[in-house]
Scaffold this motif. Structure first.
Motif, short mmCIF file in Angstrom:
data_model
loop_
_atom_site.label_atom_id
_atom_site.label_comp_id
_atom_site.label_asym_id
_atom_site.label_seq_id
_atom_site.Cartn_x
_atom_site.Cartn_y
_atom_site.Cartn_z
N PHE A 215 86.20 68.72 5.28
CA PHE A 215 85.76 67.73 4.47
C PHE A 215 84.22 67.39 4.31
N SER A 216 83.79 67.97 5.52
CA SER A 216 82.22 67.62 5.48
C SER A 216 81.42 68.52 4.48
N SER A 217 82.34 69.93 4.59
CA SER A 217 81.82 70.85 3.45
C SER A 217 81.86 70.35 2.07
N ILE A 218 82.80 69.62 1.51
CA ILE A 218 83.09 69.02 0.52
C ILE A 218 82.12 67.90 0.17
N THR A 219 81.94 67.10 1.36
CA THR A 219 80.93 65.99 0.91
C THR A 219 79.40 66.70 0.76
N TYR A 220 79.14 67.63 1.58
CA TYR A 220 77.77 68.00 1.40
C TYR A 220 77.68 68.68 -0.19
N GLY A 221 78.82 69.16 -0.68
CA GLY A 221 78.86 69.73 -2.09
C GLY A 221 78.40 68.58 -2.89
N PHE A 222 79.19 67.34 -2.67
CA PHE A 222 78.69 66.32 -3.64
C PHE A 222 77.25 65.78 -3.66
N ALA A 223 76.68 66.09 -2.17
CA ALA A 223 75.27 65.86 -1.97
C ALA A 223 74.34 66.71 -2.99
N GLN B 102 74.54 65.72 -6.79
CA GLN B 102 73.75 64.49 -6.83
C GLN B 102 72.19 64.93 -6.89
N MET B 103 72.10 65.95 -5.99
CA MET B 103 70.59 66.30 -5.70
C MET B 103 70.11 67.08 -7.50
N GLU B 104 71.09 67.80 -7.90
CA GLU B 104 70.80 68.20 -9.23
C GLU B 104 70.59 67.37 -10.21
N ARG B 105 71.59 66.12 -10.09
CA ARG B 105 71.01 64.95 -11.04
C ARG B 105 70.03 64.22 -10.88
N ASN B 106 69.16 64.55 -9.82
CA ASN B 106 67.96 63.92 -9.20
C ASN B 106 68.40 62.37 -8.71
N ALA B 107 69.55 62.23 -8.29
CA ALA B 107 70.14 60.93 -8.08
C ALA B 107 69.71 60.77 -6.34
N MET C 52 69.39 58.27 -3.97
CA MET C 52 70.11 57.29 -3.18
C MET C 52 71.71 57.98 -2.94
N GLU C 53 72.05 58.38 -4.08
CA GLU C 53 73.32 59.11 -4.15
C GLU C 53 73.32 60.45 -3.03
N THR C 54 72.20 60.88 -3.09
CA THR C 54 72.24 61.99 -2.25
C THR C 54 72.27 61.87 -0.86
N ILE C 55 71.30 60.74 -0.64
CA ILE C 55 71.20 60.32 0.82
C ILE C 55 73.06 59.64 1.17
N PHE C 56 73.34 59.06 0.41
CA PHE C 56 74.81 58.38 0.80
C PHE C 56 75.78 59.72 1.12
N TRP C 57 75.78 60.75 0.35
CA TRP C 57 76.81 61.90 0.75
C TRP C 57 76.38 62.73 1.93
N LEU C 58 75.25 62.66 2.09
CA LEU C 58 74.46 63.26 3.44
C LEU C 58 74.80 62.62 4.61
N GLY C 59 74.85 61.08 4.48
CA GLY C 59 75.22 60.64 5.38
C GLY C 59 76.88 60.47 5.90
N VAL C 60 77.82 60.62 4.64
CA VAL C 60 79.10 60.99 4.96
C VAL C 60 79.33 62.22 5.55
N THR C 61 78.46 63.26 5.24
CA THR C 61 78.69 64.55 5.89
C THR C 61 78.25 64.59 7.35
N ALA C 62 77.26 63.85 7.69
CA ALA C 62 76.95 63.52 8.95
C ALA C 62 78.11 62.87 9.92
N VAL C 63 78.73 61.91 9.17
CA VAL C 63 80.11 61.26 10.13
C VAL C 63 81.22 62.15 10.31
N PHE C 64 81.58 63.02 9.00
CA PHE C 64 82.42 63.89 9.50
C PHE C 64 82.09 65.03 10.41
#
Length: 207
Positions: free
Chosen positions: A80-88, A91-96, A98-110
Motif C-alpha cells: 500500500f505504501s508503494s501505491i501511495t508513493y505513486g500517488f505522491a 501529484q508532483m507531476e501536477r505541481n501540487a 500540499m497534495e504531494t506532501i499529504f501522500w508522502l505522509g500517508v506513505t510514511a504512516v504505512f
C-alpha cells in the motif's frame, strides 16, 4: 599615474559567482549504481539464508514460528505504501505541493505500520526463545529481515526529510530529482520484500 588608472587600482575586485546545477543524469546514474550495490548485499543475504535456512540446531523450524497471516498483513502495508508513493509522484507531476506532501505522509504512516508489525514479530520470537543466536537459521533470518527493516527505517527518515524540503522550498527541480531517487529506493524495498516473503516465509513455512 592618471586618475583613471588610480581609480582602477583602488576599485574593489568583483567576483562573479554562478551557481552550477548538478546534472540530473549523473544523479540518476549514481543512484542506480547505489541500488545495484544494495542488490548485491541482499543477494548475499538471500544466499546465506538459502545455505543456513535448514540448520535449526534442534530448535524451532519456520513452520513452528511464522504466522503467515501476520506476515501477509505486513506485506500489504508495504505494498500500500508503494501505491501511495505513486500517488505522491502523480501529484508532483501536477505541481501540487500540499497534495504531494499529504501522500508522502500517508506513505510514511504505512511504512511505520510495517516496521511496527516487524518489531512485534521479532519481540515475540525472542520471547519464545527463538532469538538470532538460537540457530543458524534464525541468525540468517534476523540478519536478512532486519537489514531490510533498517532500509525501510532510513526510507521513512528520507520521506520525512523530503516533506520538510517540499514544504520549505516547493517542488523545485532539485526536490523533484530527490523525490525520483526516493521513489526508486522505496519501490526497490518493495521488490526485496516480495523476495523475503516468498523465499523466507512461504517456502520456509511450507517446506
Amino acid at each position: 599615474m592618471t586618475d583613471t588608472t588610480q581609480a582602477e587600482a583602488t576599485e574593489a575586485p568583483q567576483f562573479y559567482l554562478e551557481e552550477e546545477h548538478h546534472p540530473e543524469g549523473s544523479t540518476m546514474l549514481g543512484f542506480w549504481l547505489y541500488l545495484m550495490s544494495d542488490c548485491l548485499i541482499f543477494a548475499v543475504l538471500f544466499a546465506t539464508h538459502g545455505v543456513l535456512g535448514r540448520n535449526y540446531a534442534a530448535g524451532p523450524s519456520p513452520a513452528d514460528l511464522f504466522d503467515l497471516s501476520l506476515v501477509a498483513i505486513n506485506t500489504a502495508m508495504l505494498l500500500f505504501s508503494s501505491i501511495t508513493y505513486g500517488f505522491a509522484m502523480l501529484q508532483m507531476e501536477r505541481n501540487a505541493k500540499m497534495e504531494t506532501i499529504f501522500w508522502l505522509g500517508v506513505t510514511a504512516v504505512f511504512g511505520l505500520a510495517f516496521l511496527g508489525i516487524e518489531l512485534y514479530e521479532f519481540y515475540h520470537l525472542i520471547l519464545e526463545g527463538a532469538g538470532p543466536t538460537r540457530s543458524a537459521f534464525l541468525s540468517s533470518f534476523f540478519t536478512l529481515v532486519g537489514t531490510h527493516g533498517l532500509h525501510v527505517t532510513f526510507g521513512i527518515i528520507w520521506i520525512v526529510t523530503m516533506m520538510v524540503q517540499v514544504k520549505m522550498h516547493g517542488l523545485i527541480p532539485e526536490n523533484r530529482r530527490r523525490l525520483m531517487c526516493l521513489s526508486m529506493f522505496w519501490h526497490f524495498l518493495d521488490v526485496i520484500w516480495i523476495g523475503v516473503f516468498s523465499f523466507v516465509y512461504l517456502i520456509g513455512a511450507i517446506g
